[in-house]
Design a protein around this motif. Structure first.
Motif, PDB file in Angstrom:
ATOM      1  N   LEU A  54      40.973 -62.799  -2.560  1.00  0.00           N
ATOM      2  CA  LEU A  54      39.848 -63.622  -3.007  1.00  0.00           C
ATOM      3  C   LEU A  54      40.273 -64.584  -4.105  1.00  0.00           C
ATOM      4  O   LEU A  54      39.890 -65.768  -4.107  1.00  0.00           O
ATOM      5  CB  LEU A  54      38.713 -62.731  -3.497  1.00  0.00           C
ATOM      6  CG  LEU A  54      37.958 -61.929  -2.422  1.00  0.00           C
ATOM      7  CD1 LEU A  54      36.937 -61.012  -3.067  1.00  0.00           C
ATOM      8  CD2 LEU A  54      37.260 -62.875  -1.443  1.00  0.00           C
ATOM      9  N   LEU A  55      41.056 -64.091  -5.054  1.00  0.00           N
ATOM     10  CA  LEU A  55      41.535 -64.962  -6.125  1.00  0.00           C
ATOM     11  C   LEU A  55      42.435 -66.065  -5.578  1.00  0.00           C
ATOM     12  O   LEU A  55      42.368 -67.218  -6.032  1.00  0.00           O
ATOM     13  CB  LEU A  55      42.295 -64.143  -7.176  1.00  0.00           C
ATOM     14  CG  LEU A  55      41.457 -63.189  -8.039  1.00  0.00           C
ATOM     15  CD1 LEU A  55      42.364 -62.435  -9.001  1.00  0.00           C
ATOM     16  CD2 LEU A  55      40.390 -63.951  -8.815  1.00  0.00           C
ATOM     17  N   GLU A  56      43.270 -65.705  -4.619  1.00  0.00           N
ATOM     18  CA  GLU A  56      44.159 -66.694  -4.025  1.00  0.00           C
ATOM     19  C   GLU A  56      43.359 -67.756  -3.267  1.00  0.00           C
ATOM     20  O   GLU A  56      43.658 -68.962  -3.346  1.00  0.00           O
ATOM     21  CB  GLU A  56      45.140 -66.001  -3.084  1.00  0.00           C
ATOM     22  CG  GLU A  56      46.249 -66.899  -2.547  1.00  0.00           C
ATOM     23  CD  GLU A  56      47.194 -67.338  -3.639  1.00  0.00           C
ATOM     24  OE1 GLU A  56      47.737 -68.456  -3.510  1.00  0.00           O
ATOM     25  OE2 GLU A  56      47.381 -66.593  -4.618  1.00  0.00           O
ATOM     26  N   THR A 100      43.180 -71.668  -4.139  1.00  0.00           N
ATOM     27  CA  THR A 100      43.454 -72.676  -3.117  1.00  0.00           C
ATOM     28  C   THR A 100      42.292 -73.660  -2.995  1.00  0.00           C
ATOM     29  O   THR A 100      42.493 -74.879  -2.874  1.00  0.00           O
ATOM     30  CB  THR A 100      43.704 -71.996  -1.761  1.00  0.00           C
ATOM     31  OG1 THR A 100      44.801 -71.085  -1.887  1.00  0.00           O
ATOM     32  CG2 THR A 100      44.014 -73.022  -0.685  1.00  0.00           C
ATOM     33  N   GLY A 101      41.050 -73.133  -3.039  1.00  0.00           N
ATOM     34  CA  GLY A 101      39.884 -74.013  -2.976  1.00  0.00           C
ATOM     35  C   GLY A 101      39.803 -74.943  -4.172  1.00  0.00           C
ATOM     36  O   GLY A 101      39.458 -76.132  -4.032  1.00  0.00           O
ATOM     37  N   THR A 102      40.141 -74.444  -5.357  1.00  0.00           N
ATOM     38  CA  THR A 102      40.127 -75.281  -6.561  1.00  0.00           C
ATOM     39  C   THR A 102      41.148 -76.405  -6.452  1.00  0.00           C
ATOM     40  O   THR A 102      40.860 -77.576  -6.773  1.00  0.00           O
ATOM     41  CB  THR A 102      40.422 -74.418  -7.801  1.00  0.00           C
ATOM     42  OG1 THR A 102      39.424 -73.412  -7.919  1.00  0.00           O
ATOM     43  CG2 THR A 102      40.430 -75.277  -9.062  1.00  0.00           C
ATOM     44  N   LEU A 109      42.557 -82.109  -5.505  1.00  0.00           N
ATOM     45  CA  LEU A 109      43.274 -83.136  -4.734  1.00  0.00           C
ATOM     46  C   LEU A 109      42.305 -84.119  -4.089  1.00  0.00           C
ATOM     47  O   LEU A 109      42.551 -85.340  -4.066  1.00  0.00           O
ATOM     48  CB  LEU A 109      44.138 -82.459  -3.659  1.00  0.00           C
ATOM     49  CG  LEU A 109      45.335 -81.632  -4.167  1.00  0.00           C
ATOM     50  CD1 LEU A 109      46.019 -80.933  -2.998  1.00  0.00           C
ATOM     51  CD2 LEU A 109      46.332 -82.536  -4.901  1.00  0.00           C
ATOM     52  N   ALA A 110      41.188 -83.592  -3.571  1.00  0.00           N
ATOM     53  CA  ALA A 110      40.196 -84.476  -2.949  1.00  0.00           C
ATOM     54  C   ALA A 110      39.579 -85.411  -3.973  1.00  0.00           C
ATOM     55  O   ALA A 110      39.339 -86.606  -3.684  1.00  0.00           O
ATOM     56  CB  ALA A 110      39.111 -83.630  -2.278  1.00  0.00           C
TER      57      ALA A 110
END
Length: 322
Positions: A252-254, A258-260, A265-266
């Motif tokens: 979950l942390l990973e 990754t989402g952050t 980047l977006a």
């Protein structure tokens, strides 16, 4: 074969040392018996014990092979008990086997791969003659209790490691080595459970079933062994759940990280798209572009770029994308 100890006992007292090649005829009184402890015997030496103490051939064969799960077999007026020992070796749980032959006036323990000998146990029992005088069933209980008590330090050591890993997961992301260790621990605990379940069945049989050479008065003692096994089983089950939770929490942390990163980047891609688009327009080198003749056009374009980029930046900051 290494004969660790072989003695004749009478009324809780050691009488004399005996040889495995001699036949000892004890009195009908259960307080007189022979206790022999051997380690890694050869087939020939086991045959000698078989002849002198009328051991069943199938039980002797199992004791030689040393590849059995915990069990209790009844052969006439004798019992054959198999228990599995455990110890930590190179950060992994290693297993041994202790086979025990019980007759009216003899108890023979055959150890394979066990890291803990029975010398200290023998001395502890000899220090309490009243208990040793009860006979072979009390010695059997002491051996099983000794083996099961060896499980607890192993589980407690794994528990400390798992709790440390759990705390580390909260503060940091798990690396490849740590994830590998989690899967190794899970495999070890699963295998340990395969030993604990039949060990509990062994203890339960001594509590609930009338068996040869076992006095009903010893049932509370074997019940205590069963309780110890159950305690270890509960701890192992809990550790497996914690390991699963640690791995899932790390995932979950990973995913969150990754989402952050993806959002960051977006966001930067959207901000940089503005100057890229404007610069691309004015980089097309068309002949008729009125803005190119404007005196302050360059500064106006730069100002527009900075304004739009700052607006986008503040917007993404409010959305916690940056």
């Amino acid at each position: 074969m290494t004969v660790i100890a072989a003695y004749l006992y009478r009324n809780g007292q050691r009488v004399r040392e005996v040889s495995i090649t001699e036949r000892i005829d004890c009195a009908e009184d259960k307080s007189e018996f022979v206790w022999i402890g051997v380690a890694s015997p050869t087939a020939e030496e086991m045959r000698t014990l078989q002849q002198n103490y009328n051991l069943h051939p199938l039980a002797v064969e199992d004791a030689i092979k040393a590849d059995q799960l915990p069990k209790v077999d009844i052969y006439g007026e004798q019992l054959f008990v198999v228990a599995r020992t455990a110890h930590v070796e190179d950060q992994a749980i290693a297993y041994g086997e202790t086979a025990i032959f019980i007759g009216h006036s003899h108890i023979i323990s055959v150890r394979h791969g066990s890291a803990r000998g029975h010398i200290e146990l023998r001395h502890a029992l000899e220090a309490v003659p009243d208990r040793l005088a009860h006979g072979v069933d009390y010695v059997l209980h002491a051996i099983l209790d000794f083996i099961v008590d060896g499980y607890l330090p192993i589980v407690e050591g794994i528990e400390e490691e798992v709790l440390t890993m759990e705390q580390h997961t909260v503060d940091n992301f798990l690396g490849r080595d740590e994830i590998t260790r989690i899967f190794n621990l899970r495999r070890q605990l699963i295998r340990f459970q395969r030993i604990l379940a039949p060990m509990q069945e062994v203890a339960t049989k001594f509590v609930k079933i009338d068996l040869p050479c076992i006095d009903p008065e010893t049932r509370p003692y074997f019940s205590d062994v069963r309780d110890h096994v159950r305690r270890v089983q509960t701890m192992v089950d809990d550790l497996r759940e914690v390991l699963n939770s640690v791995f899932e929490f790390s995932n979950l942390l990973e995913q969150q990280r990754t989402g952050t990163i993806t959002r960051q980047l977006a966001a930067w891609a959207a901000i940089l798209a503005v100057p890229t688009a404007i610069a691309g327009i004015y980089g097309m080198n068309f002949e008729h572009m009125p803005e190119l003749k404007t005196r302050y056009g360059y500064f106006v374009v730069l100002g527009v770029i900075l304004l739009i980029c700052s607006i986008l930046y503040r917007r993404f900051r409010k959305l916690n994308w940056l």
